[in-house]
Design a protein around this motif. Sequence first.
Motif, short mmCIF file in Angstrom:
data_model
loop_
_atom_site.label_atom_id
_atom_site.label_comp_id
_atom_site.label_asym_id
_atom_site.label_seq_id
_atom_site.Cartn_x
_atom_site.Cartn_y
_atom_site.Cartn_z
N SER A 8 61.74 41.01 2.04
CA SER A 8 63.11 41.53 2.01
C SER A 8 64.12 40.56 1.40
O SER A 8 65.16 40.99 0.88
CB SER A 8 63.57 41.87 3.43
N GLY A 9 63.86 39.26 1.49
CA GLY A 9 64.88 38.28 1.13
C GLY A 9 65.89 38.16 2.26
O GLY A 9 65.65 38.63 3.38
N LEU A 15 59.74 29.52 13.47
CA LEU A 15 58.30 29.29 13.54
C LEU A 15 57.60 30.30 12.64
O LEU A 15 57.88 31.50 12.70
CB LEU A 15 57.84 29.45 14.99
N THR A 16 56.66 29.83 11.81
CA THR A 16 55.95 30.73 10.89
C THR A 16 54.44 30.79 11.17
O THR A 16 53.75 31.59 10.55
CB THR A 16 56.14 30.27 9.43
N ASP A 17 53.95 29.99 12.09
CA ASP A 17 52.52 29.89 12.37
C ASP A 17 52.10 30.95 13.39
O ASP A 17 52.56 30.93 14.54
CB ASP A 17 52.21 28.49 12.90
N ALA A 18 51.22 31.87 12.98
CA ALA A 18 50.82 32.97 13.85
C ALA A 18 50.07 32.48 15.09
O ALA A 18 50.28 32.98 16.21
CB ALA A 18 49.95 33.96 13.08
N ALA A 19 49.18 31.50 14.93
CA ALA A 19 48.41 30.99 16.06
C ALA A 19 49.32 30.32 17.08
O ALA A 19 49.17 30.50 18.30
CB ALA A 19 47.35 30.02 15.58
N ALA A 67 52.26 40.24 10.96
CA ALA A 67 53.13 39.88 9.85
C ALA A 67 53.06 38.38 9.57
O ALA A 67 52.99 37.94 8.42
CB ALA A 67 54.57 40.30 10.16
N LEU A 68 53.06 37.57 10.64
CA LEU A 68 52.99 36.12 10.47
C LEU A 68 51.66 35.70 9.85
O LEU A 68 51.60 34.73 9.09
CB LEU A 68 53.16 35.43 11.82
N ALA A 69 50.58 36.43 10.19
CA ALA A 69 49.25 36.08 9.71
C ALA A 69 48.90 36.70 8.36
O ALA A 69 47.82 36.45 7.83
CB ALA A 69 48.20 36.50 10.75
N SER A 70 49.81 37.50 7.79
CA SER A 70 49.53 38.17 6.52
C SER A 70 49.47 37.16 5.37
O SER A 70 49.79 35.98 5.55
CB SER A 70 50.60 39.22 6.23
N ALA A 71 49.07 37.64 4.22
CA ALA A 71 48.84 36.75 3.07
C ALA A 71 50.05 35.88 2.77
O ALA A 71 49.93 34.67 2.59
CB ALA A 71 48.45 37.58 1.85
N ASP A 72 51.21 36.47 2.69
CA ASP A 72 52.42 35.70 2.40
C ASP A 72 53.08 35.19 3.68
O ASP A 72 53.68 34.12 3.69
CB ASP A 72 53.41 36.55 1.60
N GLY A 73 53.00 35.95 4.76
CA GLY A 73 53.56 35.54 6.03
C GLY A 73 55.08 35.45 6.00
O GLY A 73 55.74 35.88 5.05
N LEU A 74 55.62 34.90 7.07
CA LEU A 74 57.07 34.72 7.16
C LEU A 74 57.48 33.57 6.24
O LEU A 74 56.93 32.48 6.33
CB LEU A 74 57.47 34.40 8.60
N PRO A 75 58.44 33.79 5.35
CA PRO A 75 58.87 32.69 4.49
C PRO A 75 59.58 31.60 5.29
O PRO A 75 60.10 31.86 6.38
CB PRO A 75 59.84 33.37 3.51
#
Length: 319
Positions: free
Chosen positions: A82-83, A244-248, A278-286
Motif C-alpha cells: 500500500s505504501g 516489528l516485522t519478524d513473524a516468528a 502477512a508478516l511471513a509472506s515473500a515481501d512481508g511488512l516493510p
Amino acid sequence: MDWQPSASLEALRQRAALLQRTRYFFARRGVLEVETPLLCSAGVSDPAIENLAVERGTSLARPRYLQSSPEYAMKRLLAAGSGPIYQLARAFRDGEAGARHNPEFSLLEWYRPGFDLGQLMAEVAELVLEFVGERPVEYIAYRDLFLRELDLDPLLAPPAALEARARAALDVGDLAGNRDLWLDLLMSHLVEPALAGRGLCFVYDYPASQAALARLETRGEVSVARRFELYVDGVELANGYHELTDAAEQRRRFAADNARRAQHGQPLREADDYLLAALASADGLPDCCGVALGFDRLLMLASGINDIRQTLAFDWSRC
C-alpha cells in the motif's frame, strides 16, 4: 433518559473542522486514507487491553471482536504494498470510561514505510502543533525521564527498589506485582504529573518488557523497545513504534501475552493468523514506523475541553 448530545454544537463543529484539516495534512504528504473492518476474528492479545466481543449472529460461526485499533489490518495492507497509509477509525476497549476514556472512541493511526522513529516523532509534532498552537517540544528517553524526575534508573533498579519508591510516595495497600506493575504505577502517578505544563513531551526507548509490537535494540547493557509515547501538557496522546516485522517473533509475543493473561485469569486470545501470514509472506511488512493518536483527546487539547464526553456527540452513558 437524557437524549440530548453530550457535546455542544460548537464542539461538533470543531470536530468536523479538525477532521477536515487532518485529511488535508495527510493529502499534502501523499499518505493514502484507508478503511479496514471494525469487526474481526481476532482480538488484541495485550493483557492491558480488553476487546468487546460480538458472540452471536446469523453470519457469525464464531465470536468476532470490535477492534481496539486498526493496526493488524493496516499492517496487512502495508505488506500488500500500500505504501504510506492513515486511517481515522472508530475503536473499542472494554472497561474504560471517564473524563479521558470512552469505550468507543476515535483513533488516528498512520504508518510510514522508510521512516525511523525520529522522523515519525517529528511528523507527529508537526500535526499536533498545527492544532494546539505553539508549545515547547521535548524528546527524552524513558530512562532519562525517570532519572530526572525520581532519581531512579527504571532499567536497572531491582523490582524491590521500584516497589519501595512507590510505597514511599503512594498508598498502594496490599498491591503486589512484577517490575512492570511498579514502573507503570510510578509513571502514571509520579512522572506523568510532572509533565503538565511542559508542552509536547516525547518519551522514547521504553523497557524491553513493554515492547508490545515494537522492535528491540541494545543500549549499552540493556535492551529497550523502539517505541514512544507523546504527552501534551501531561495528557497521554499518542503511542508509536518502530514496527516489528519478524513473524516468528510476533507469534512468540502473542504466546507470551496469553501466558500473562492466563496468570491474571483473563480470557485468552487467538493469534491473528492473517497478520502472521502477512508478516511471513515473500515481501512481508516493510521497514516502517507507525503511530496511534487519540483523536478525541486531540480535540480536547485543541479546544480547551477537559472532559472527553464533551467532545462526543453521545458518550457511552447516552447510547
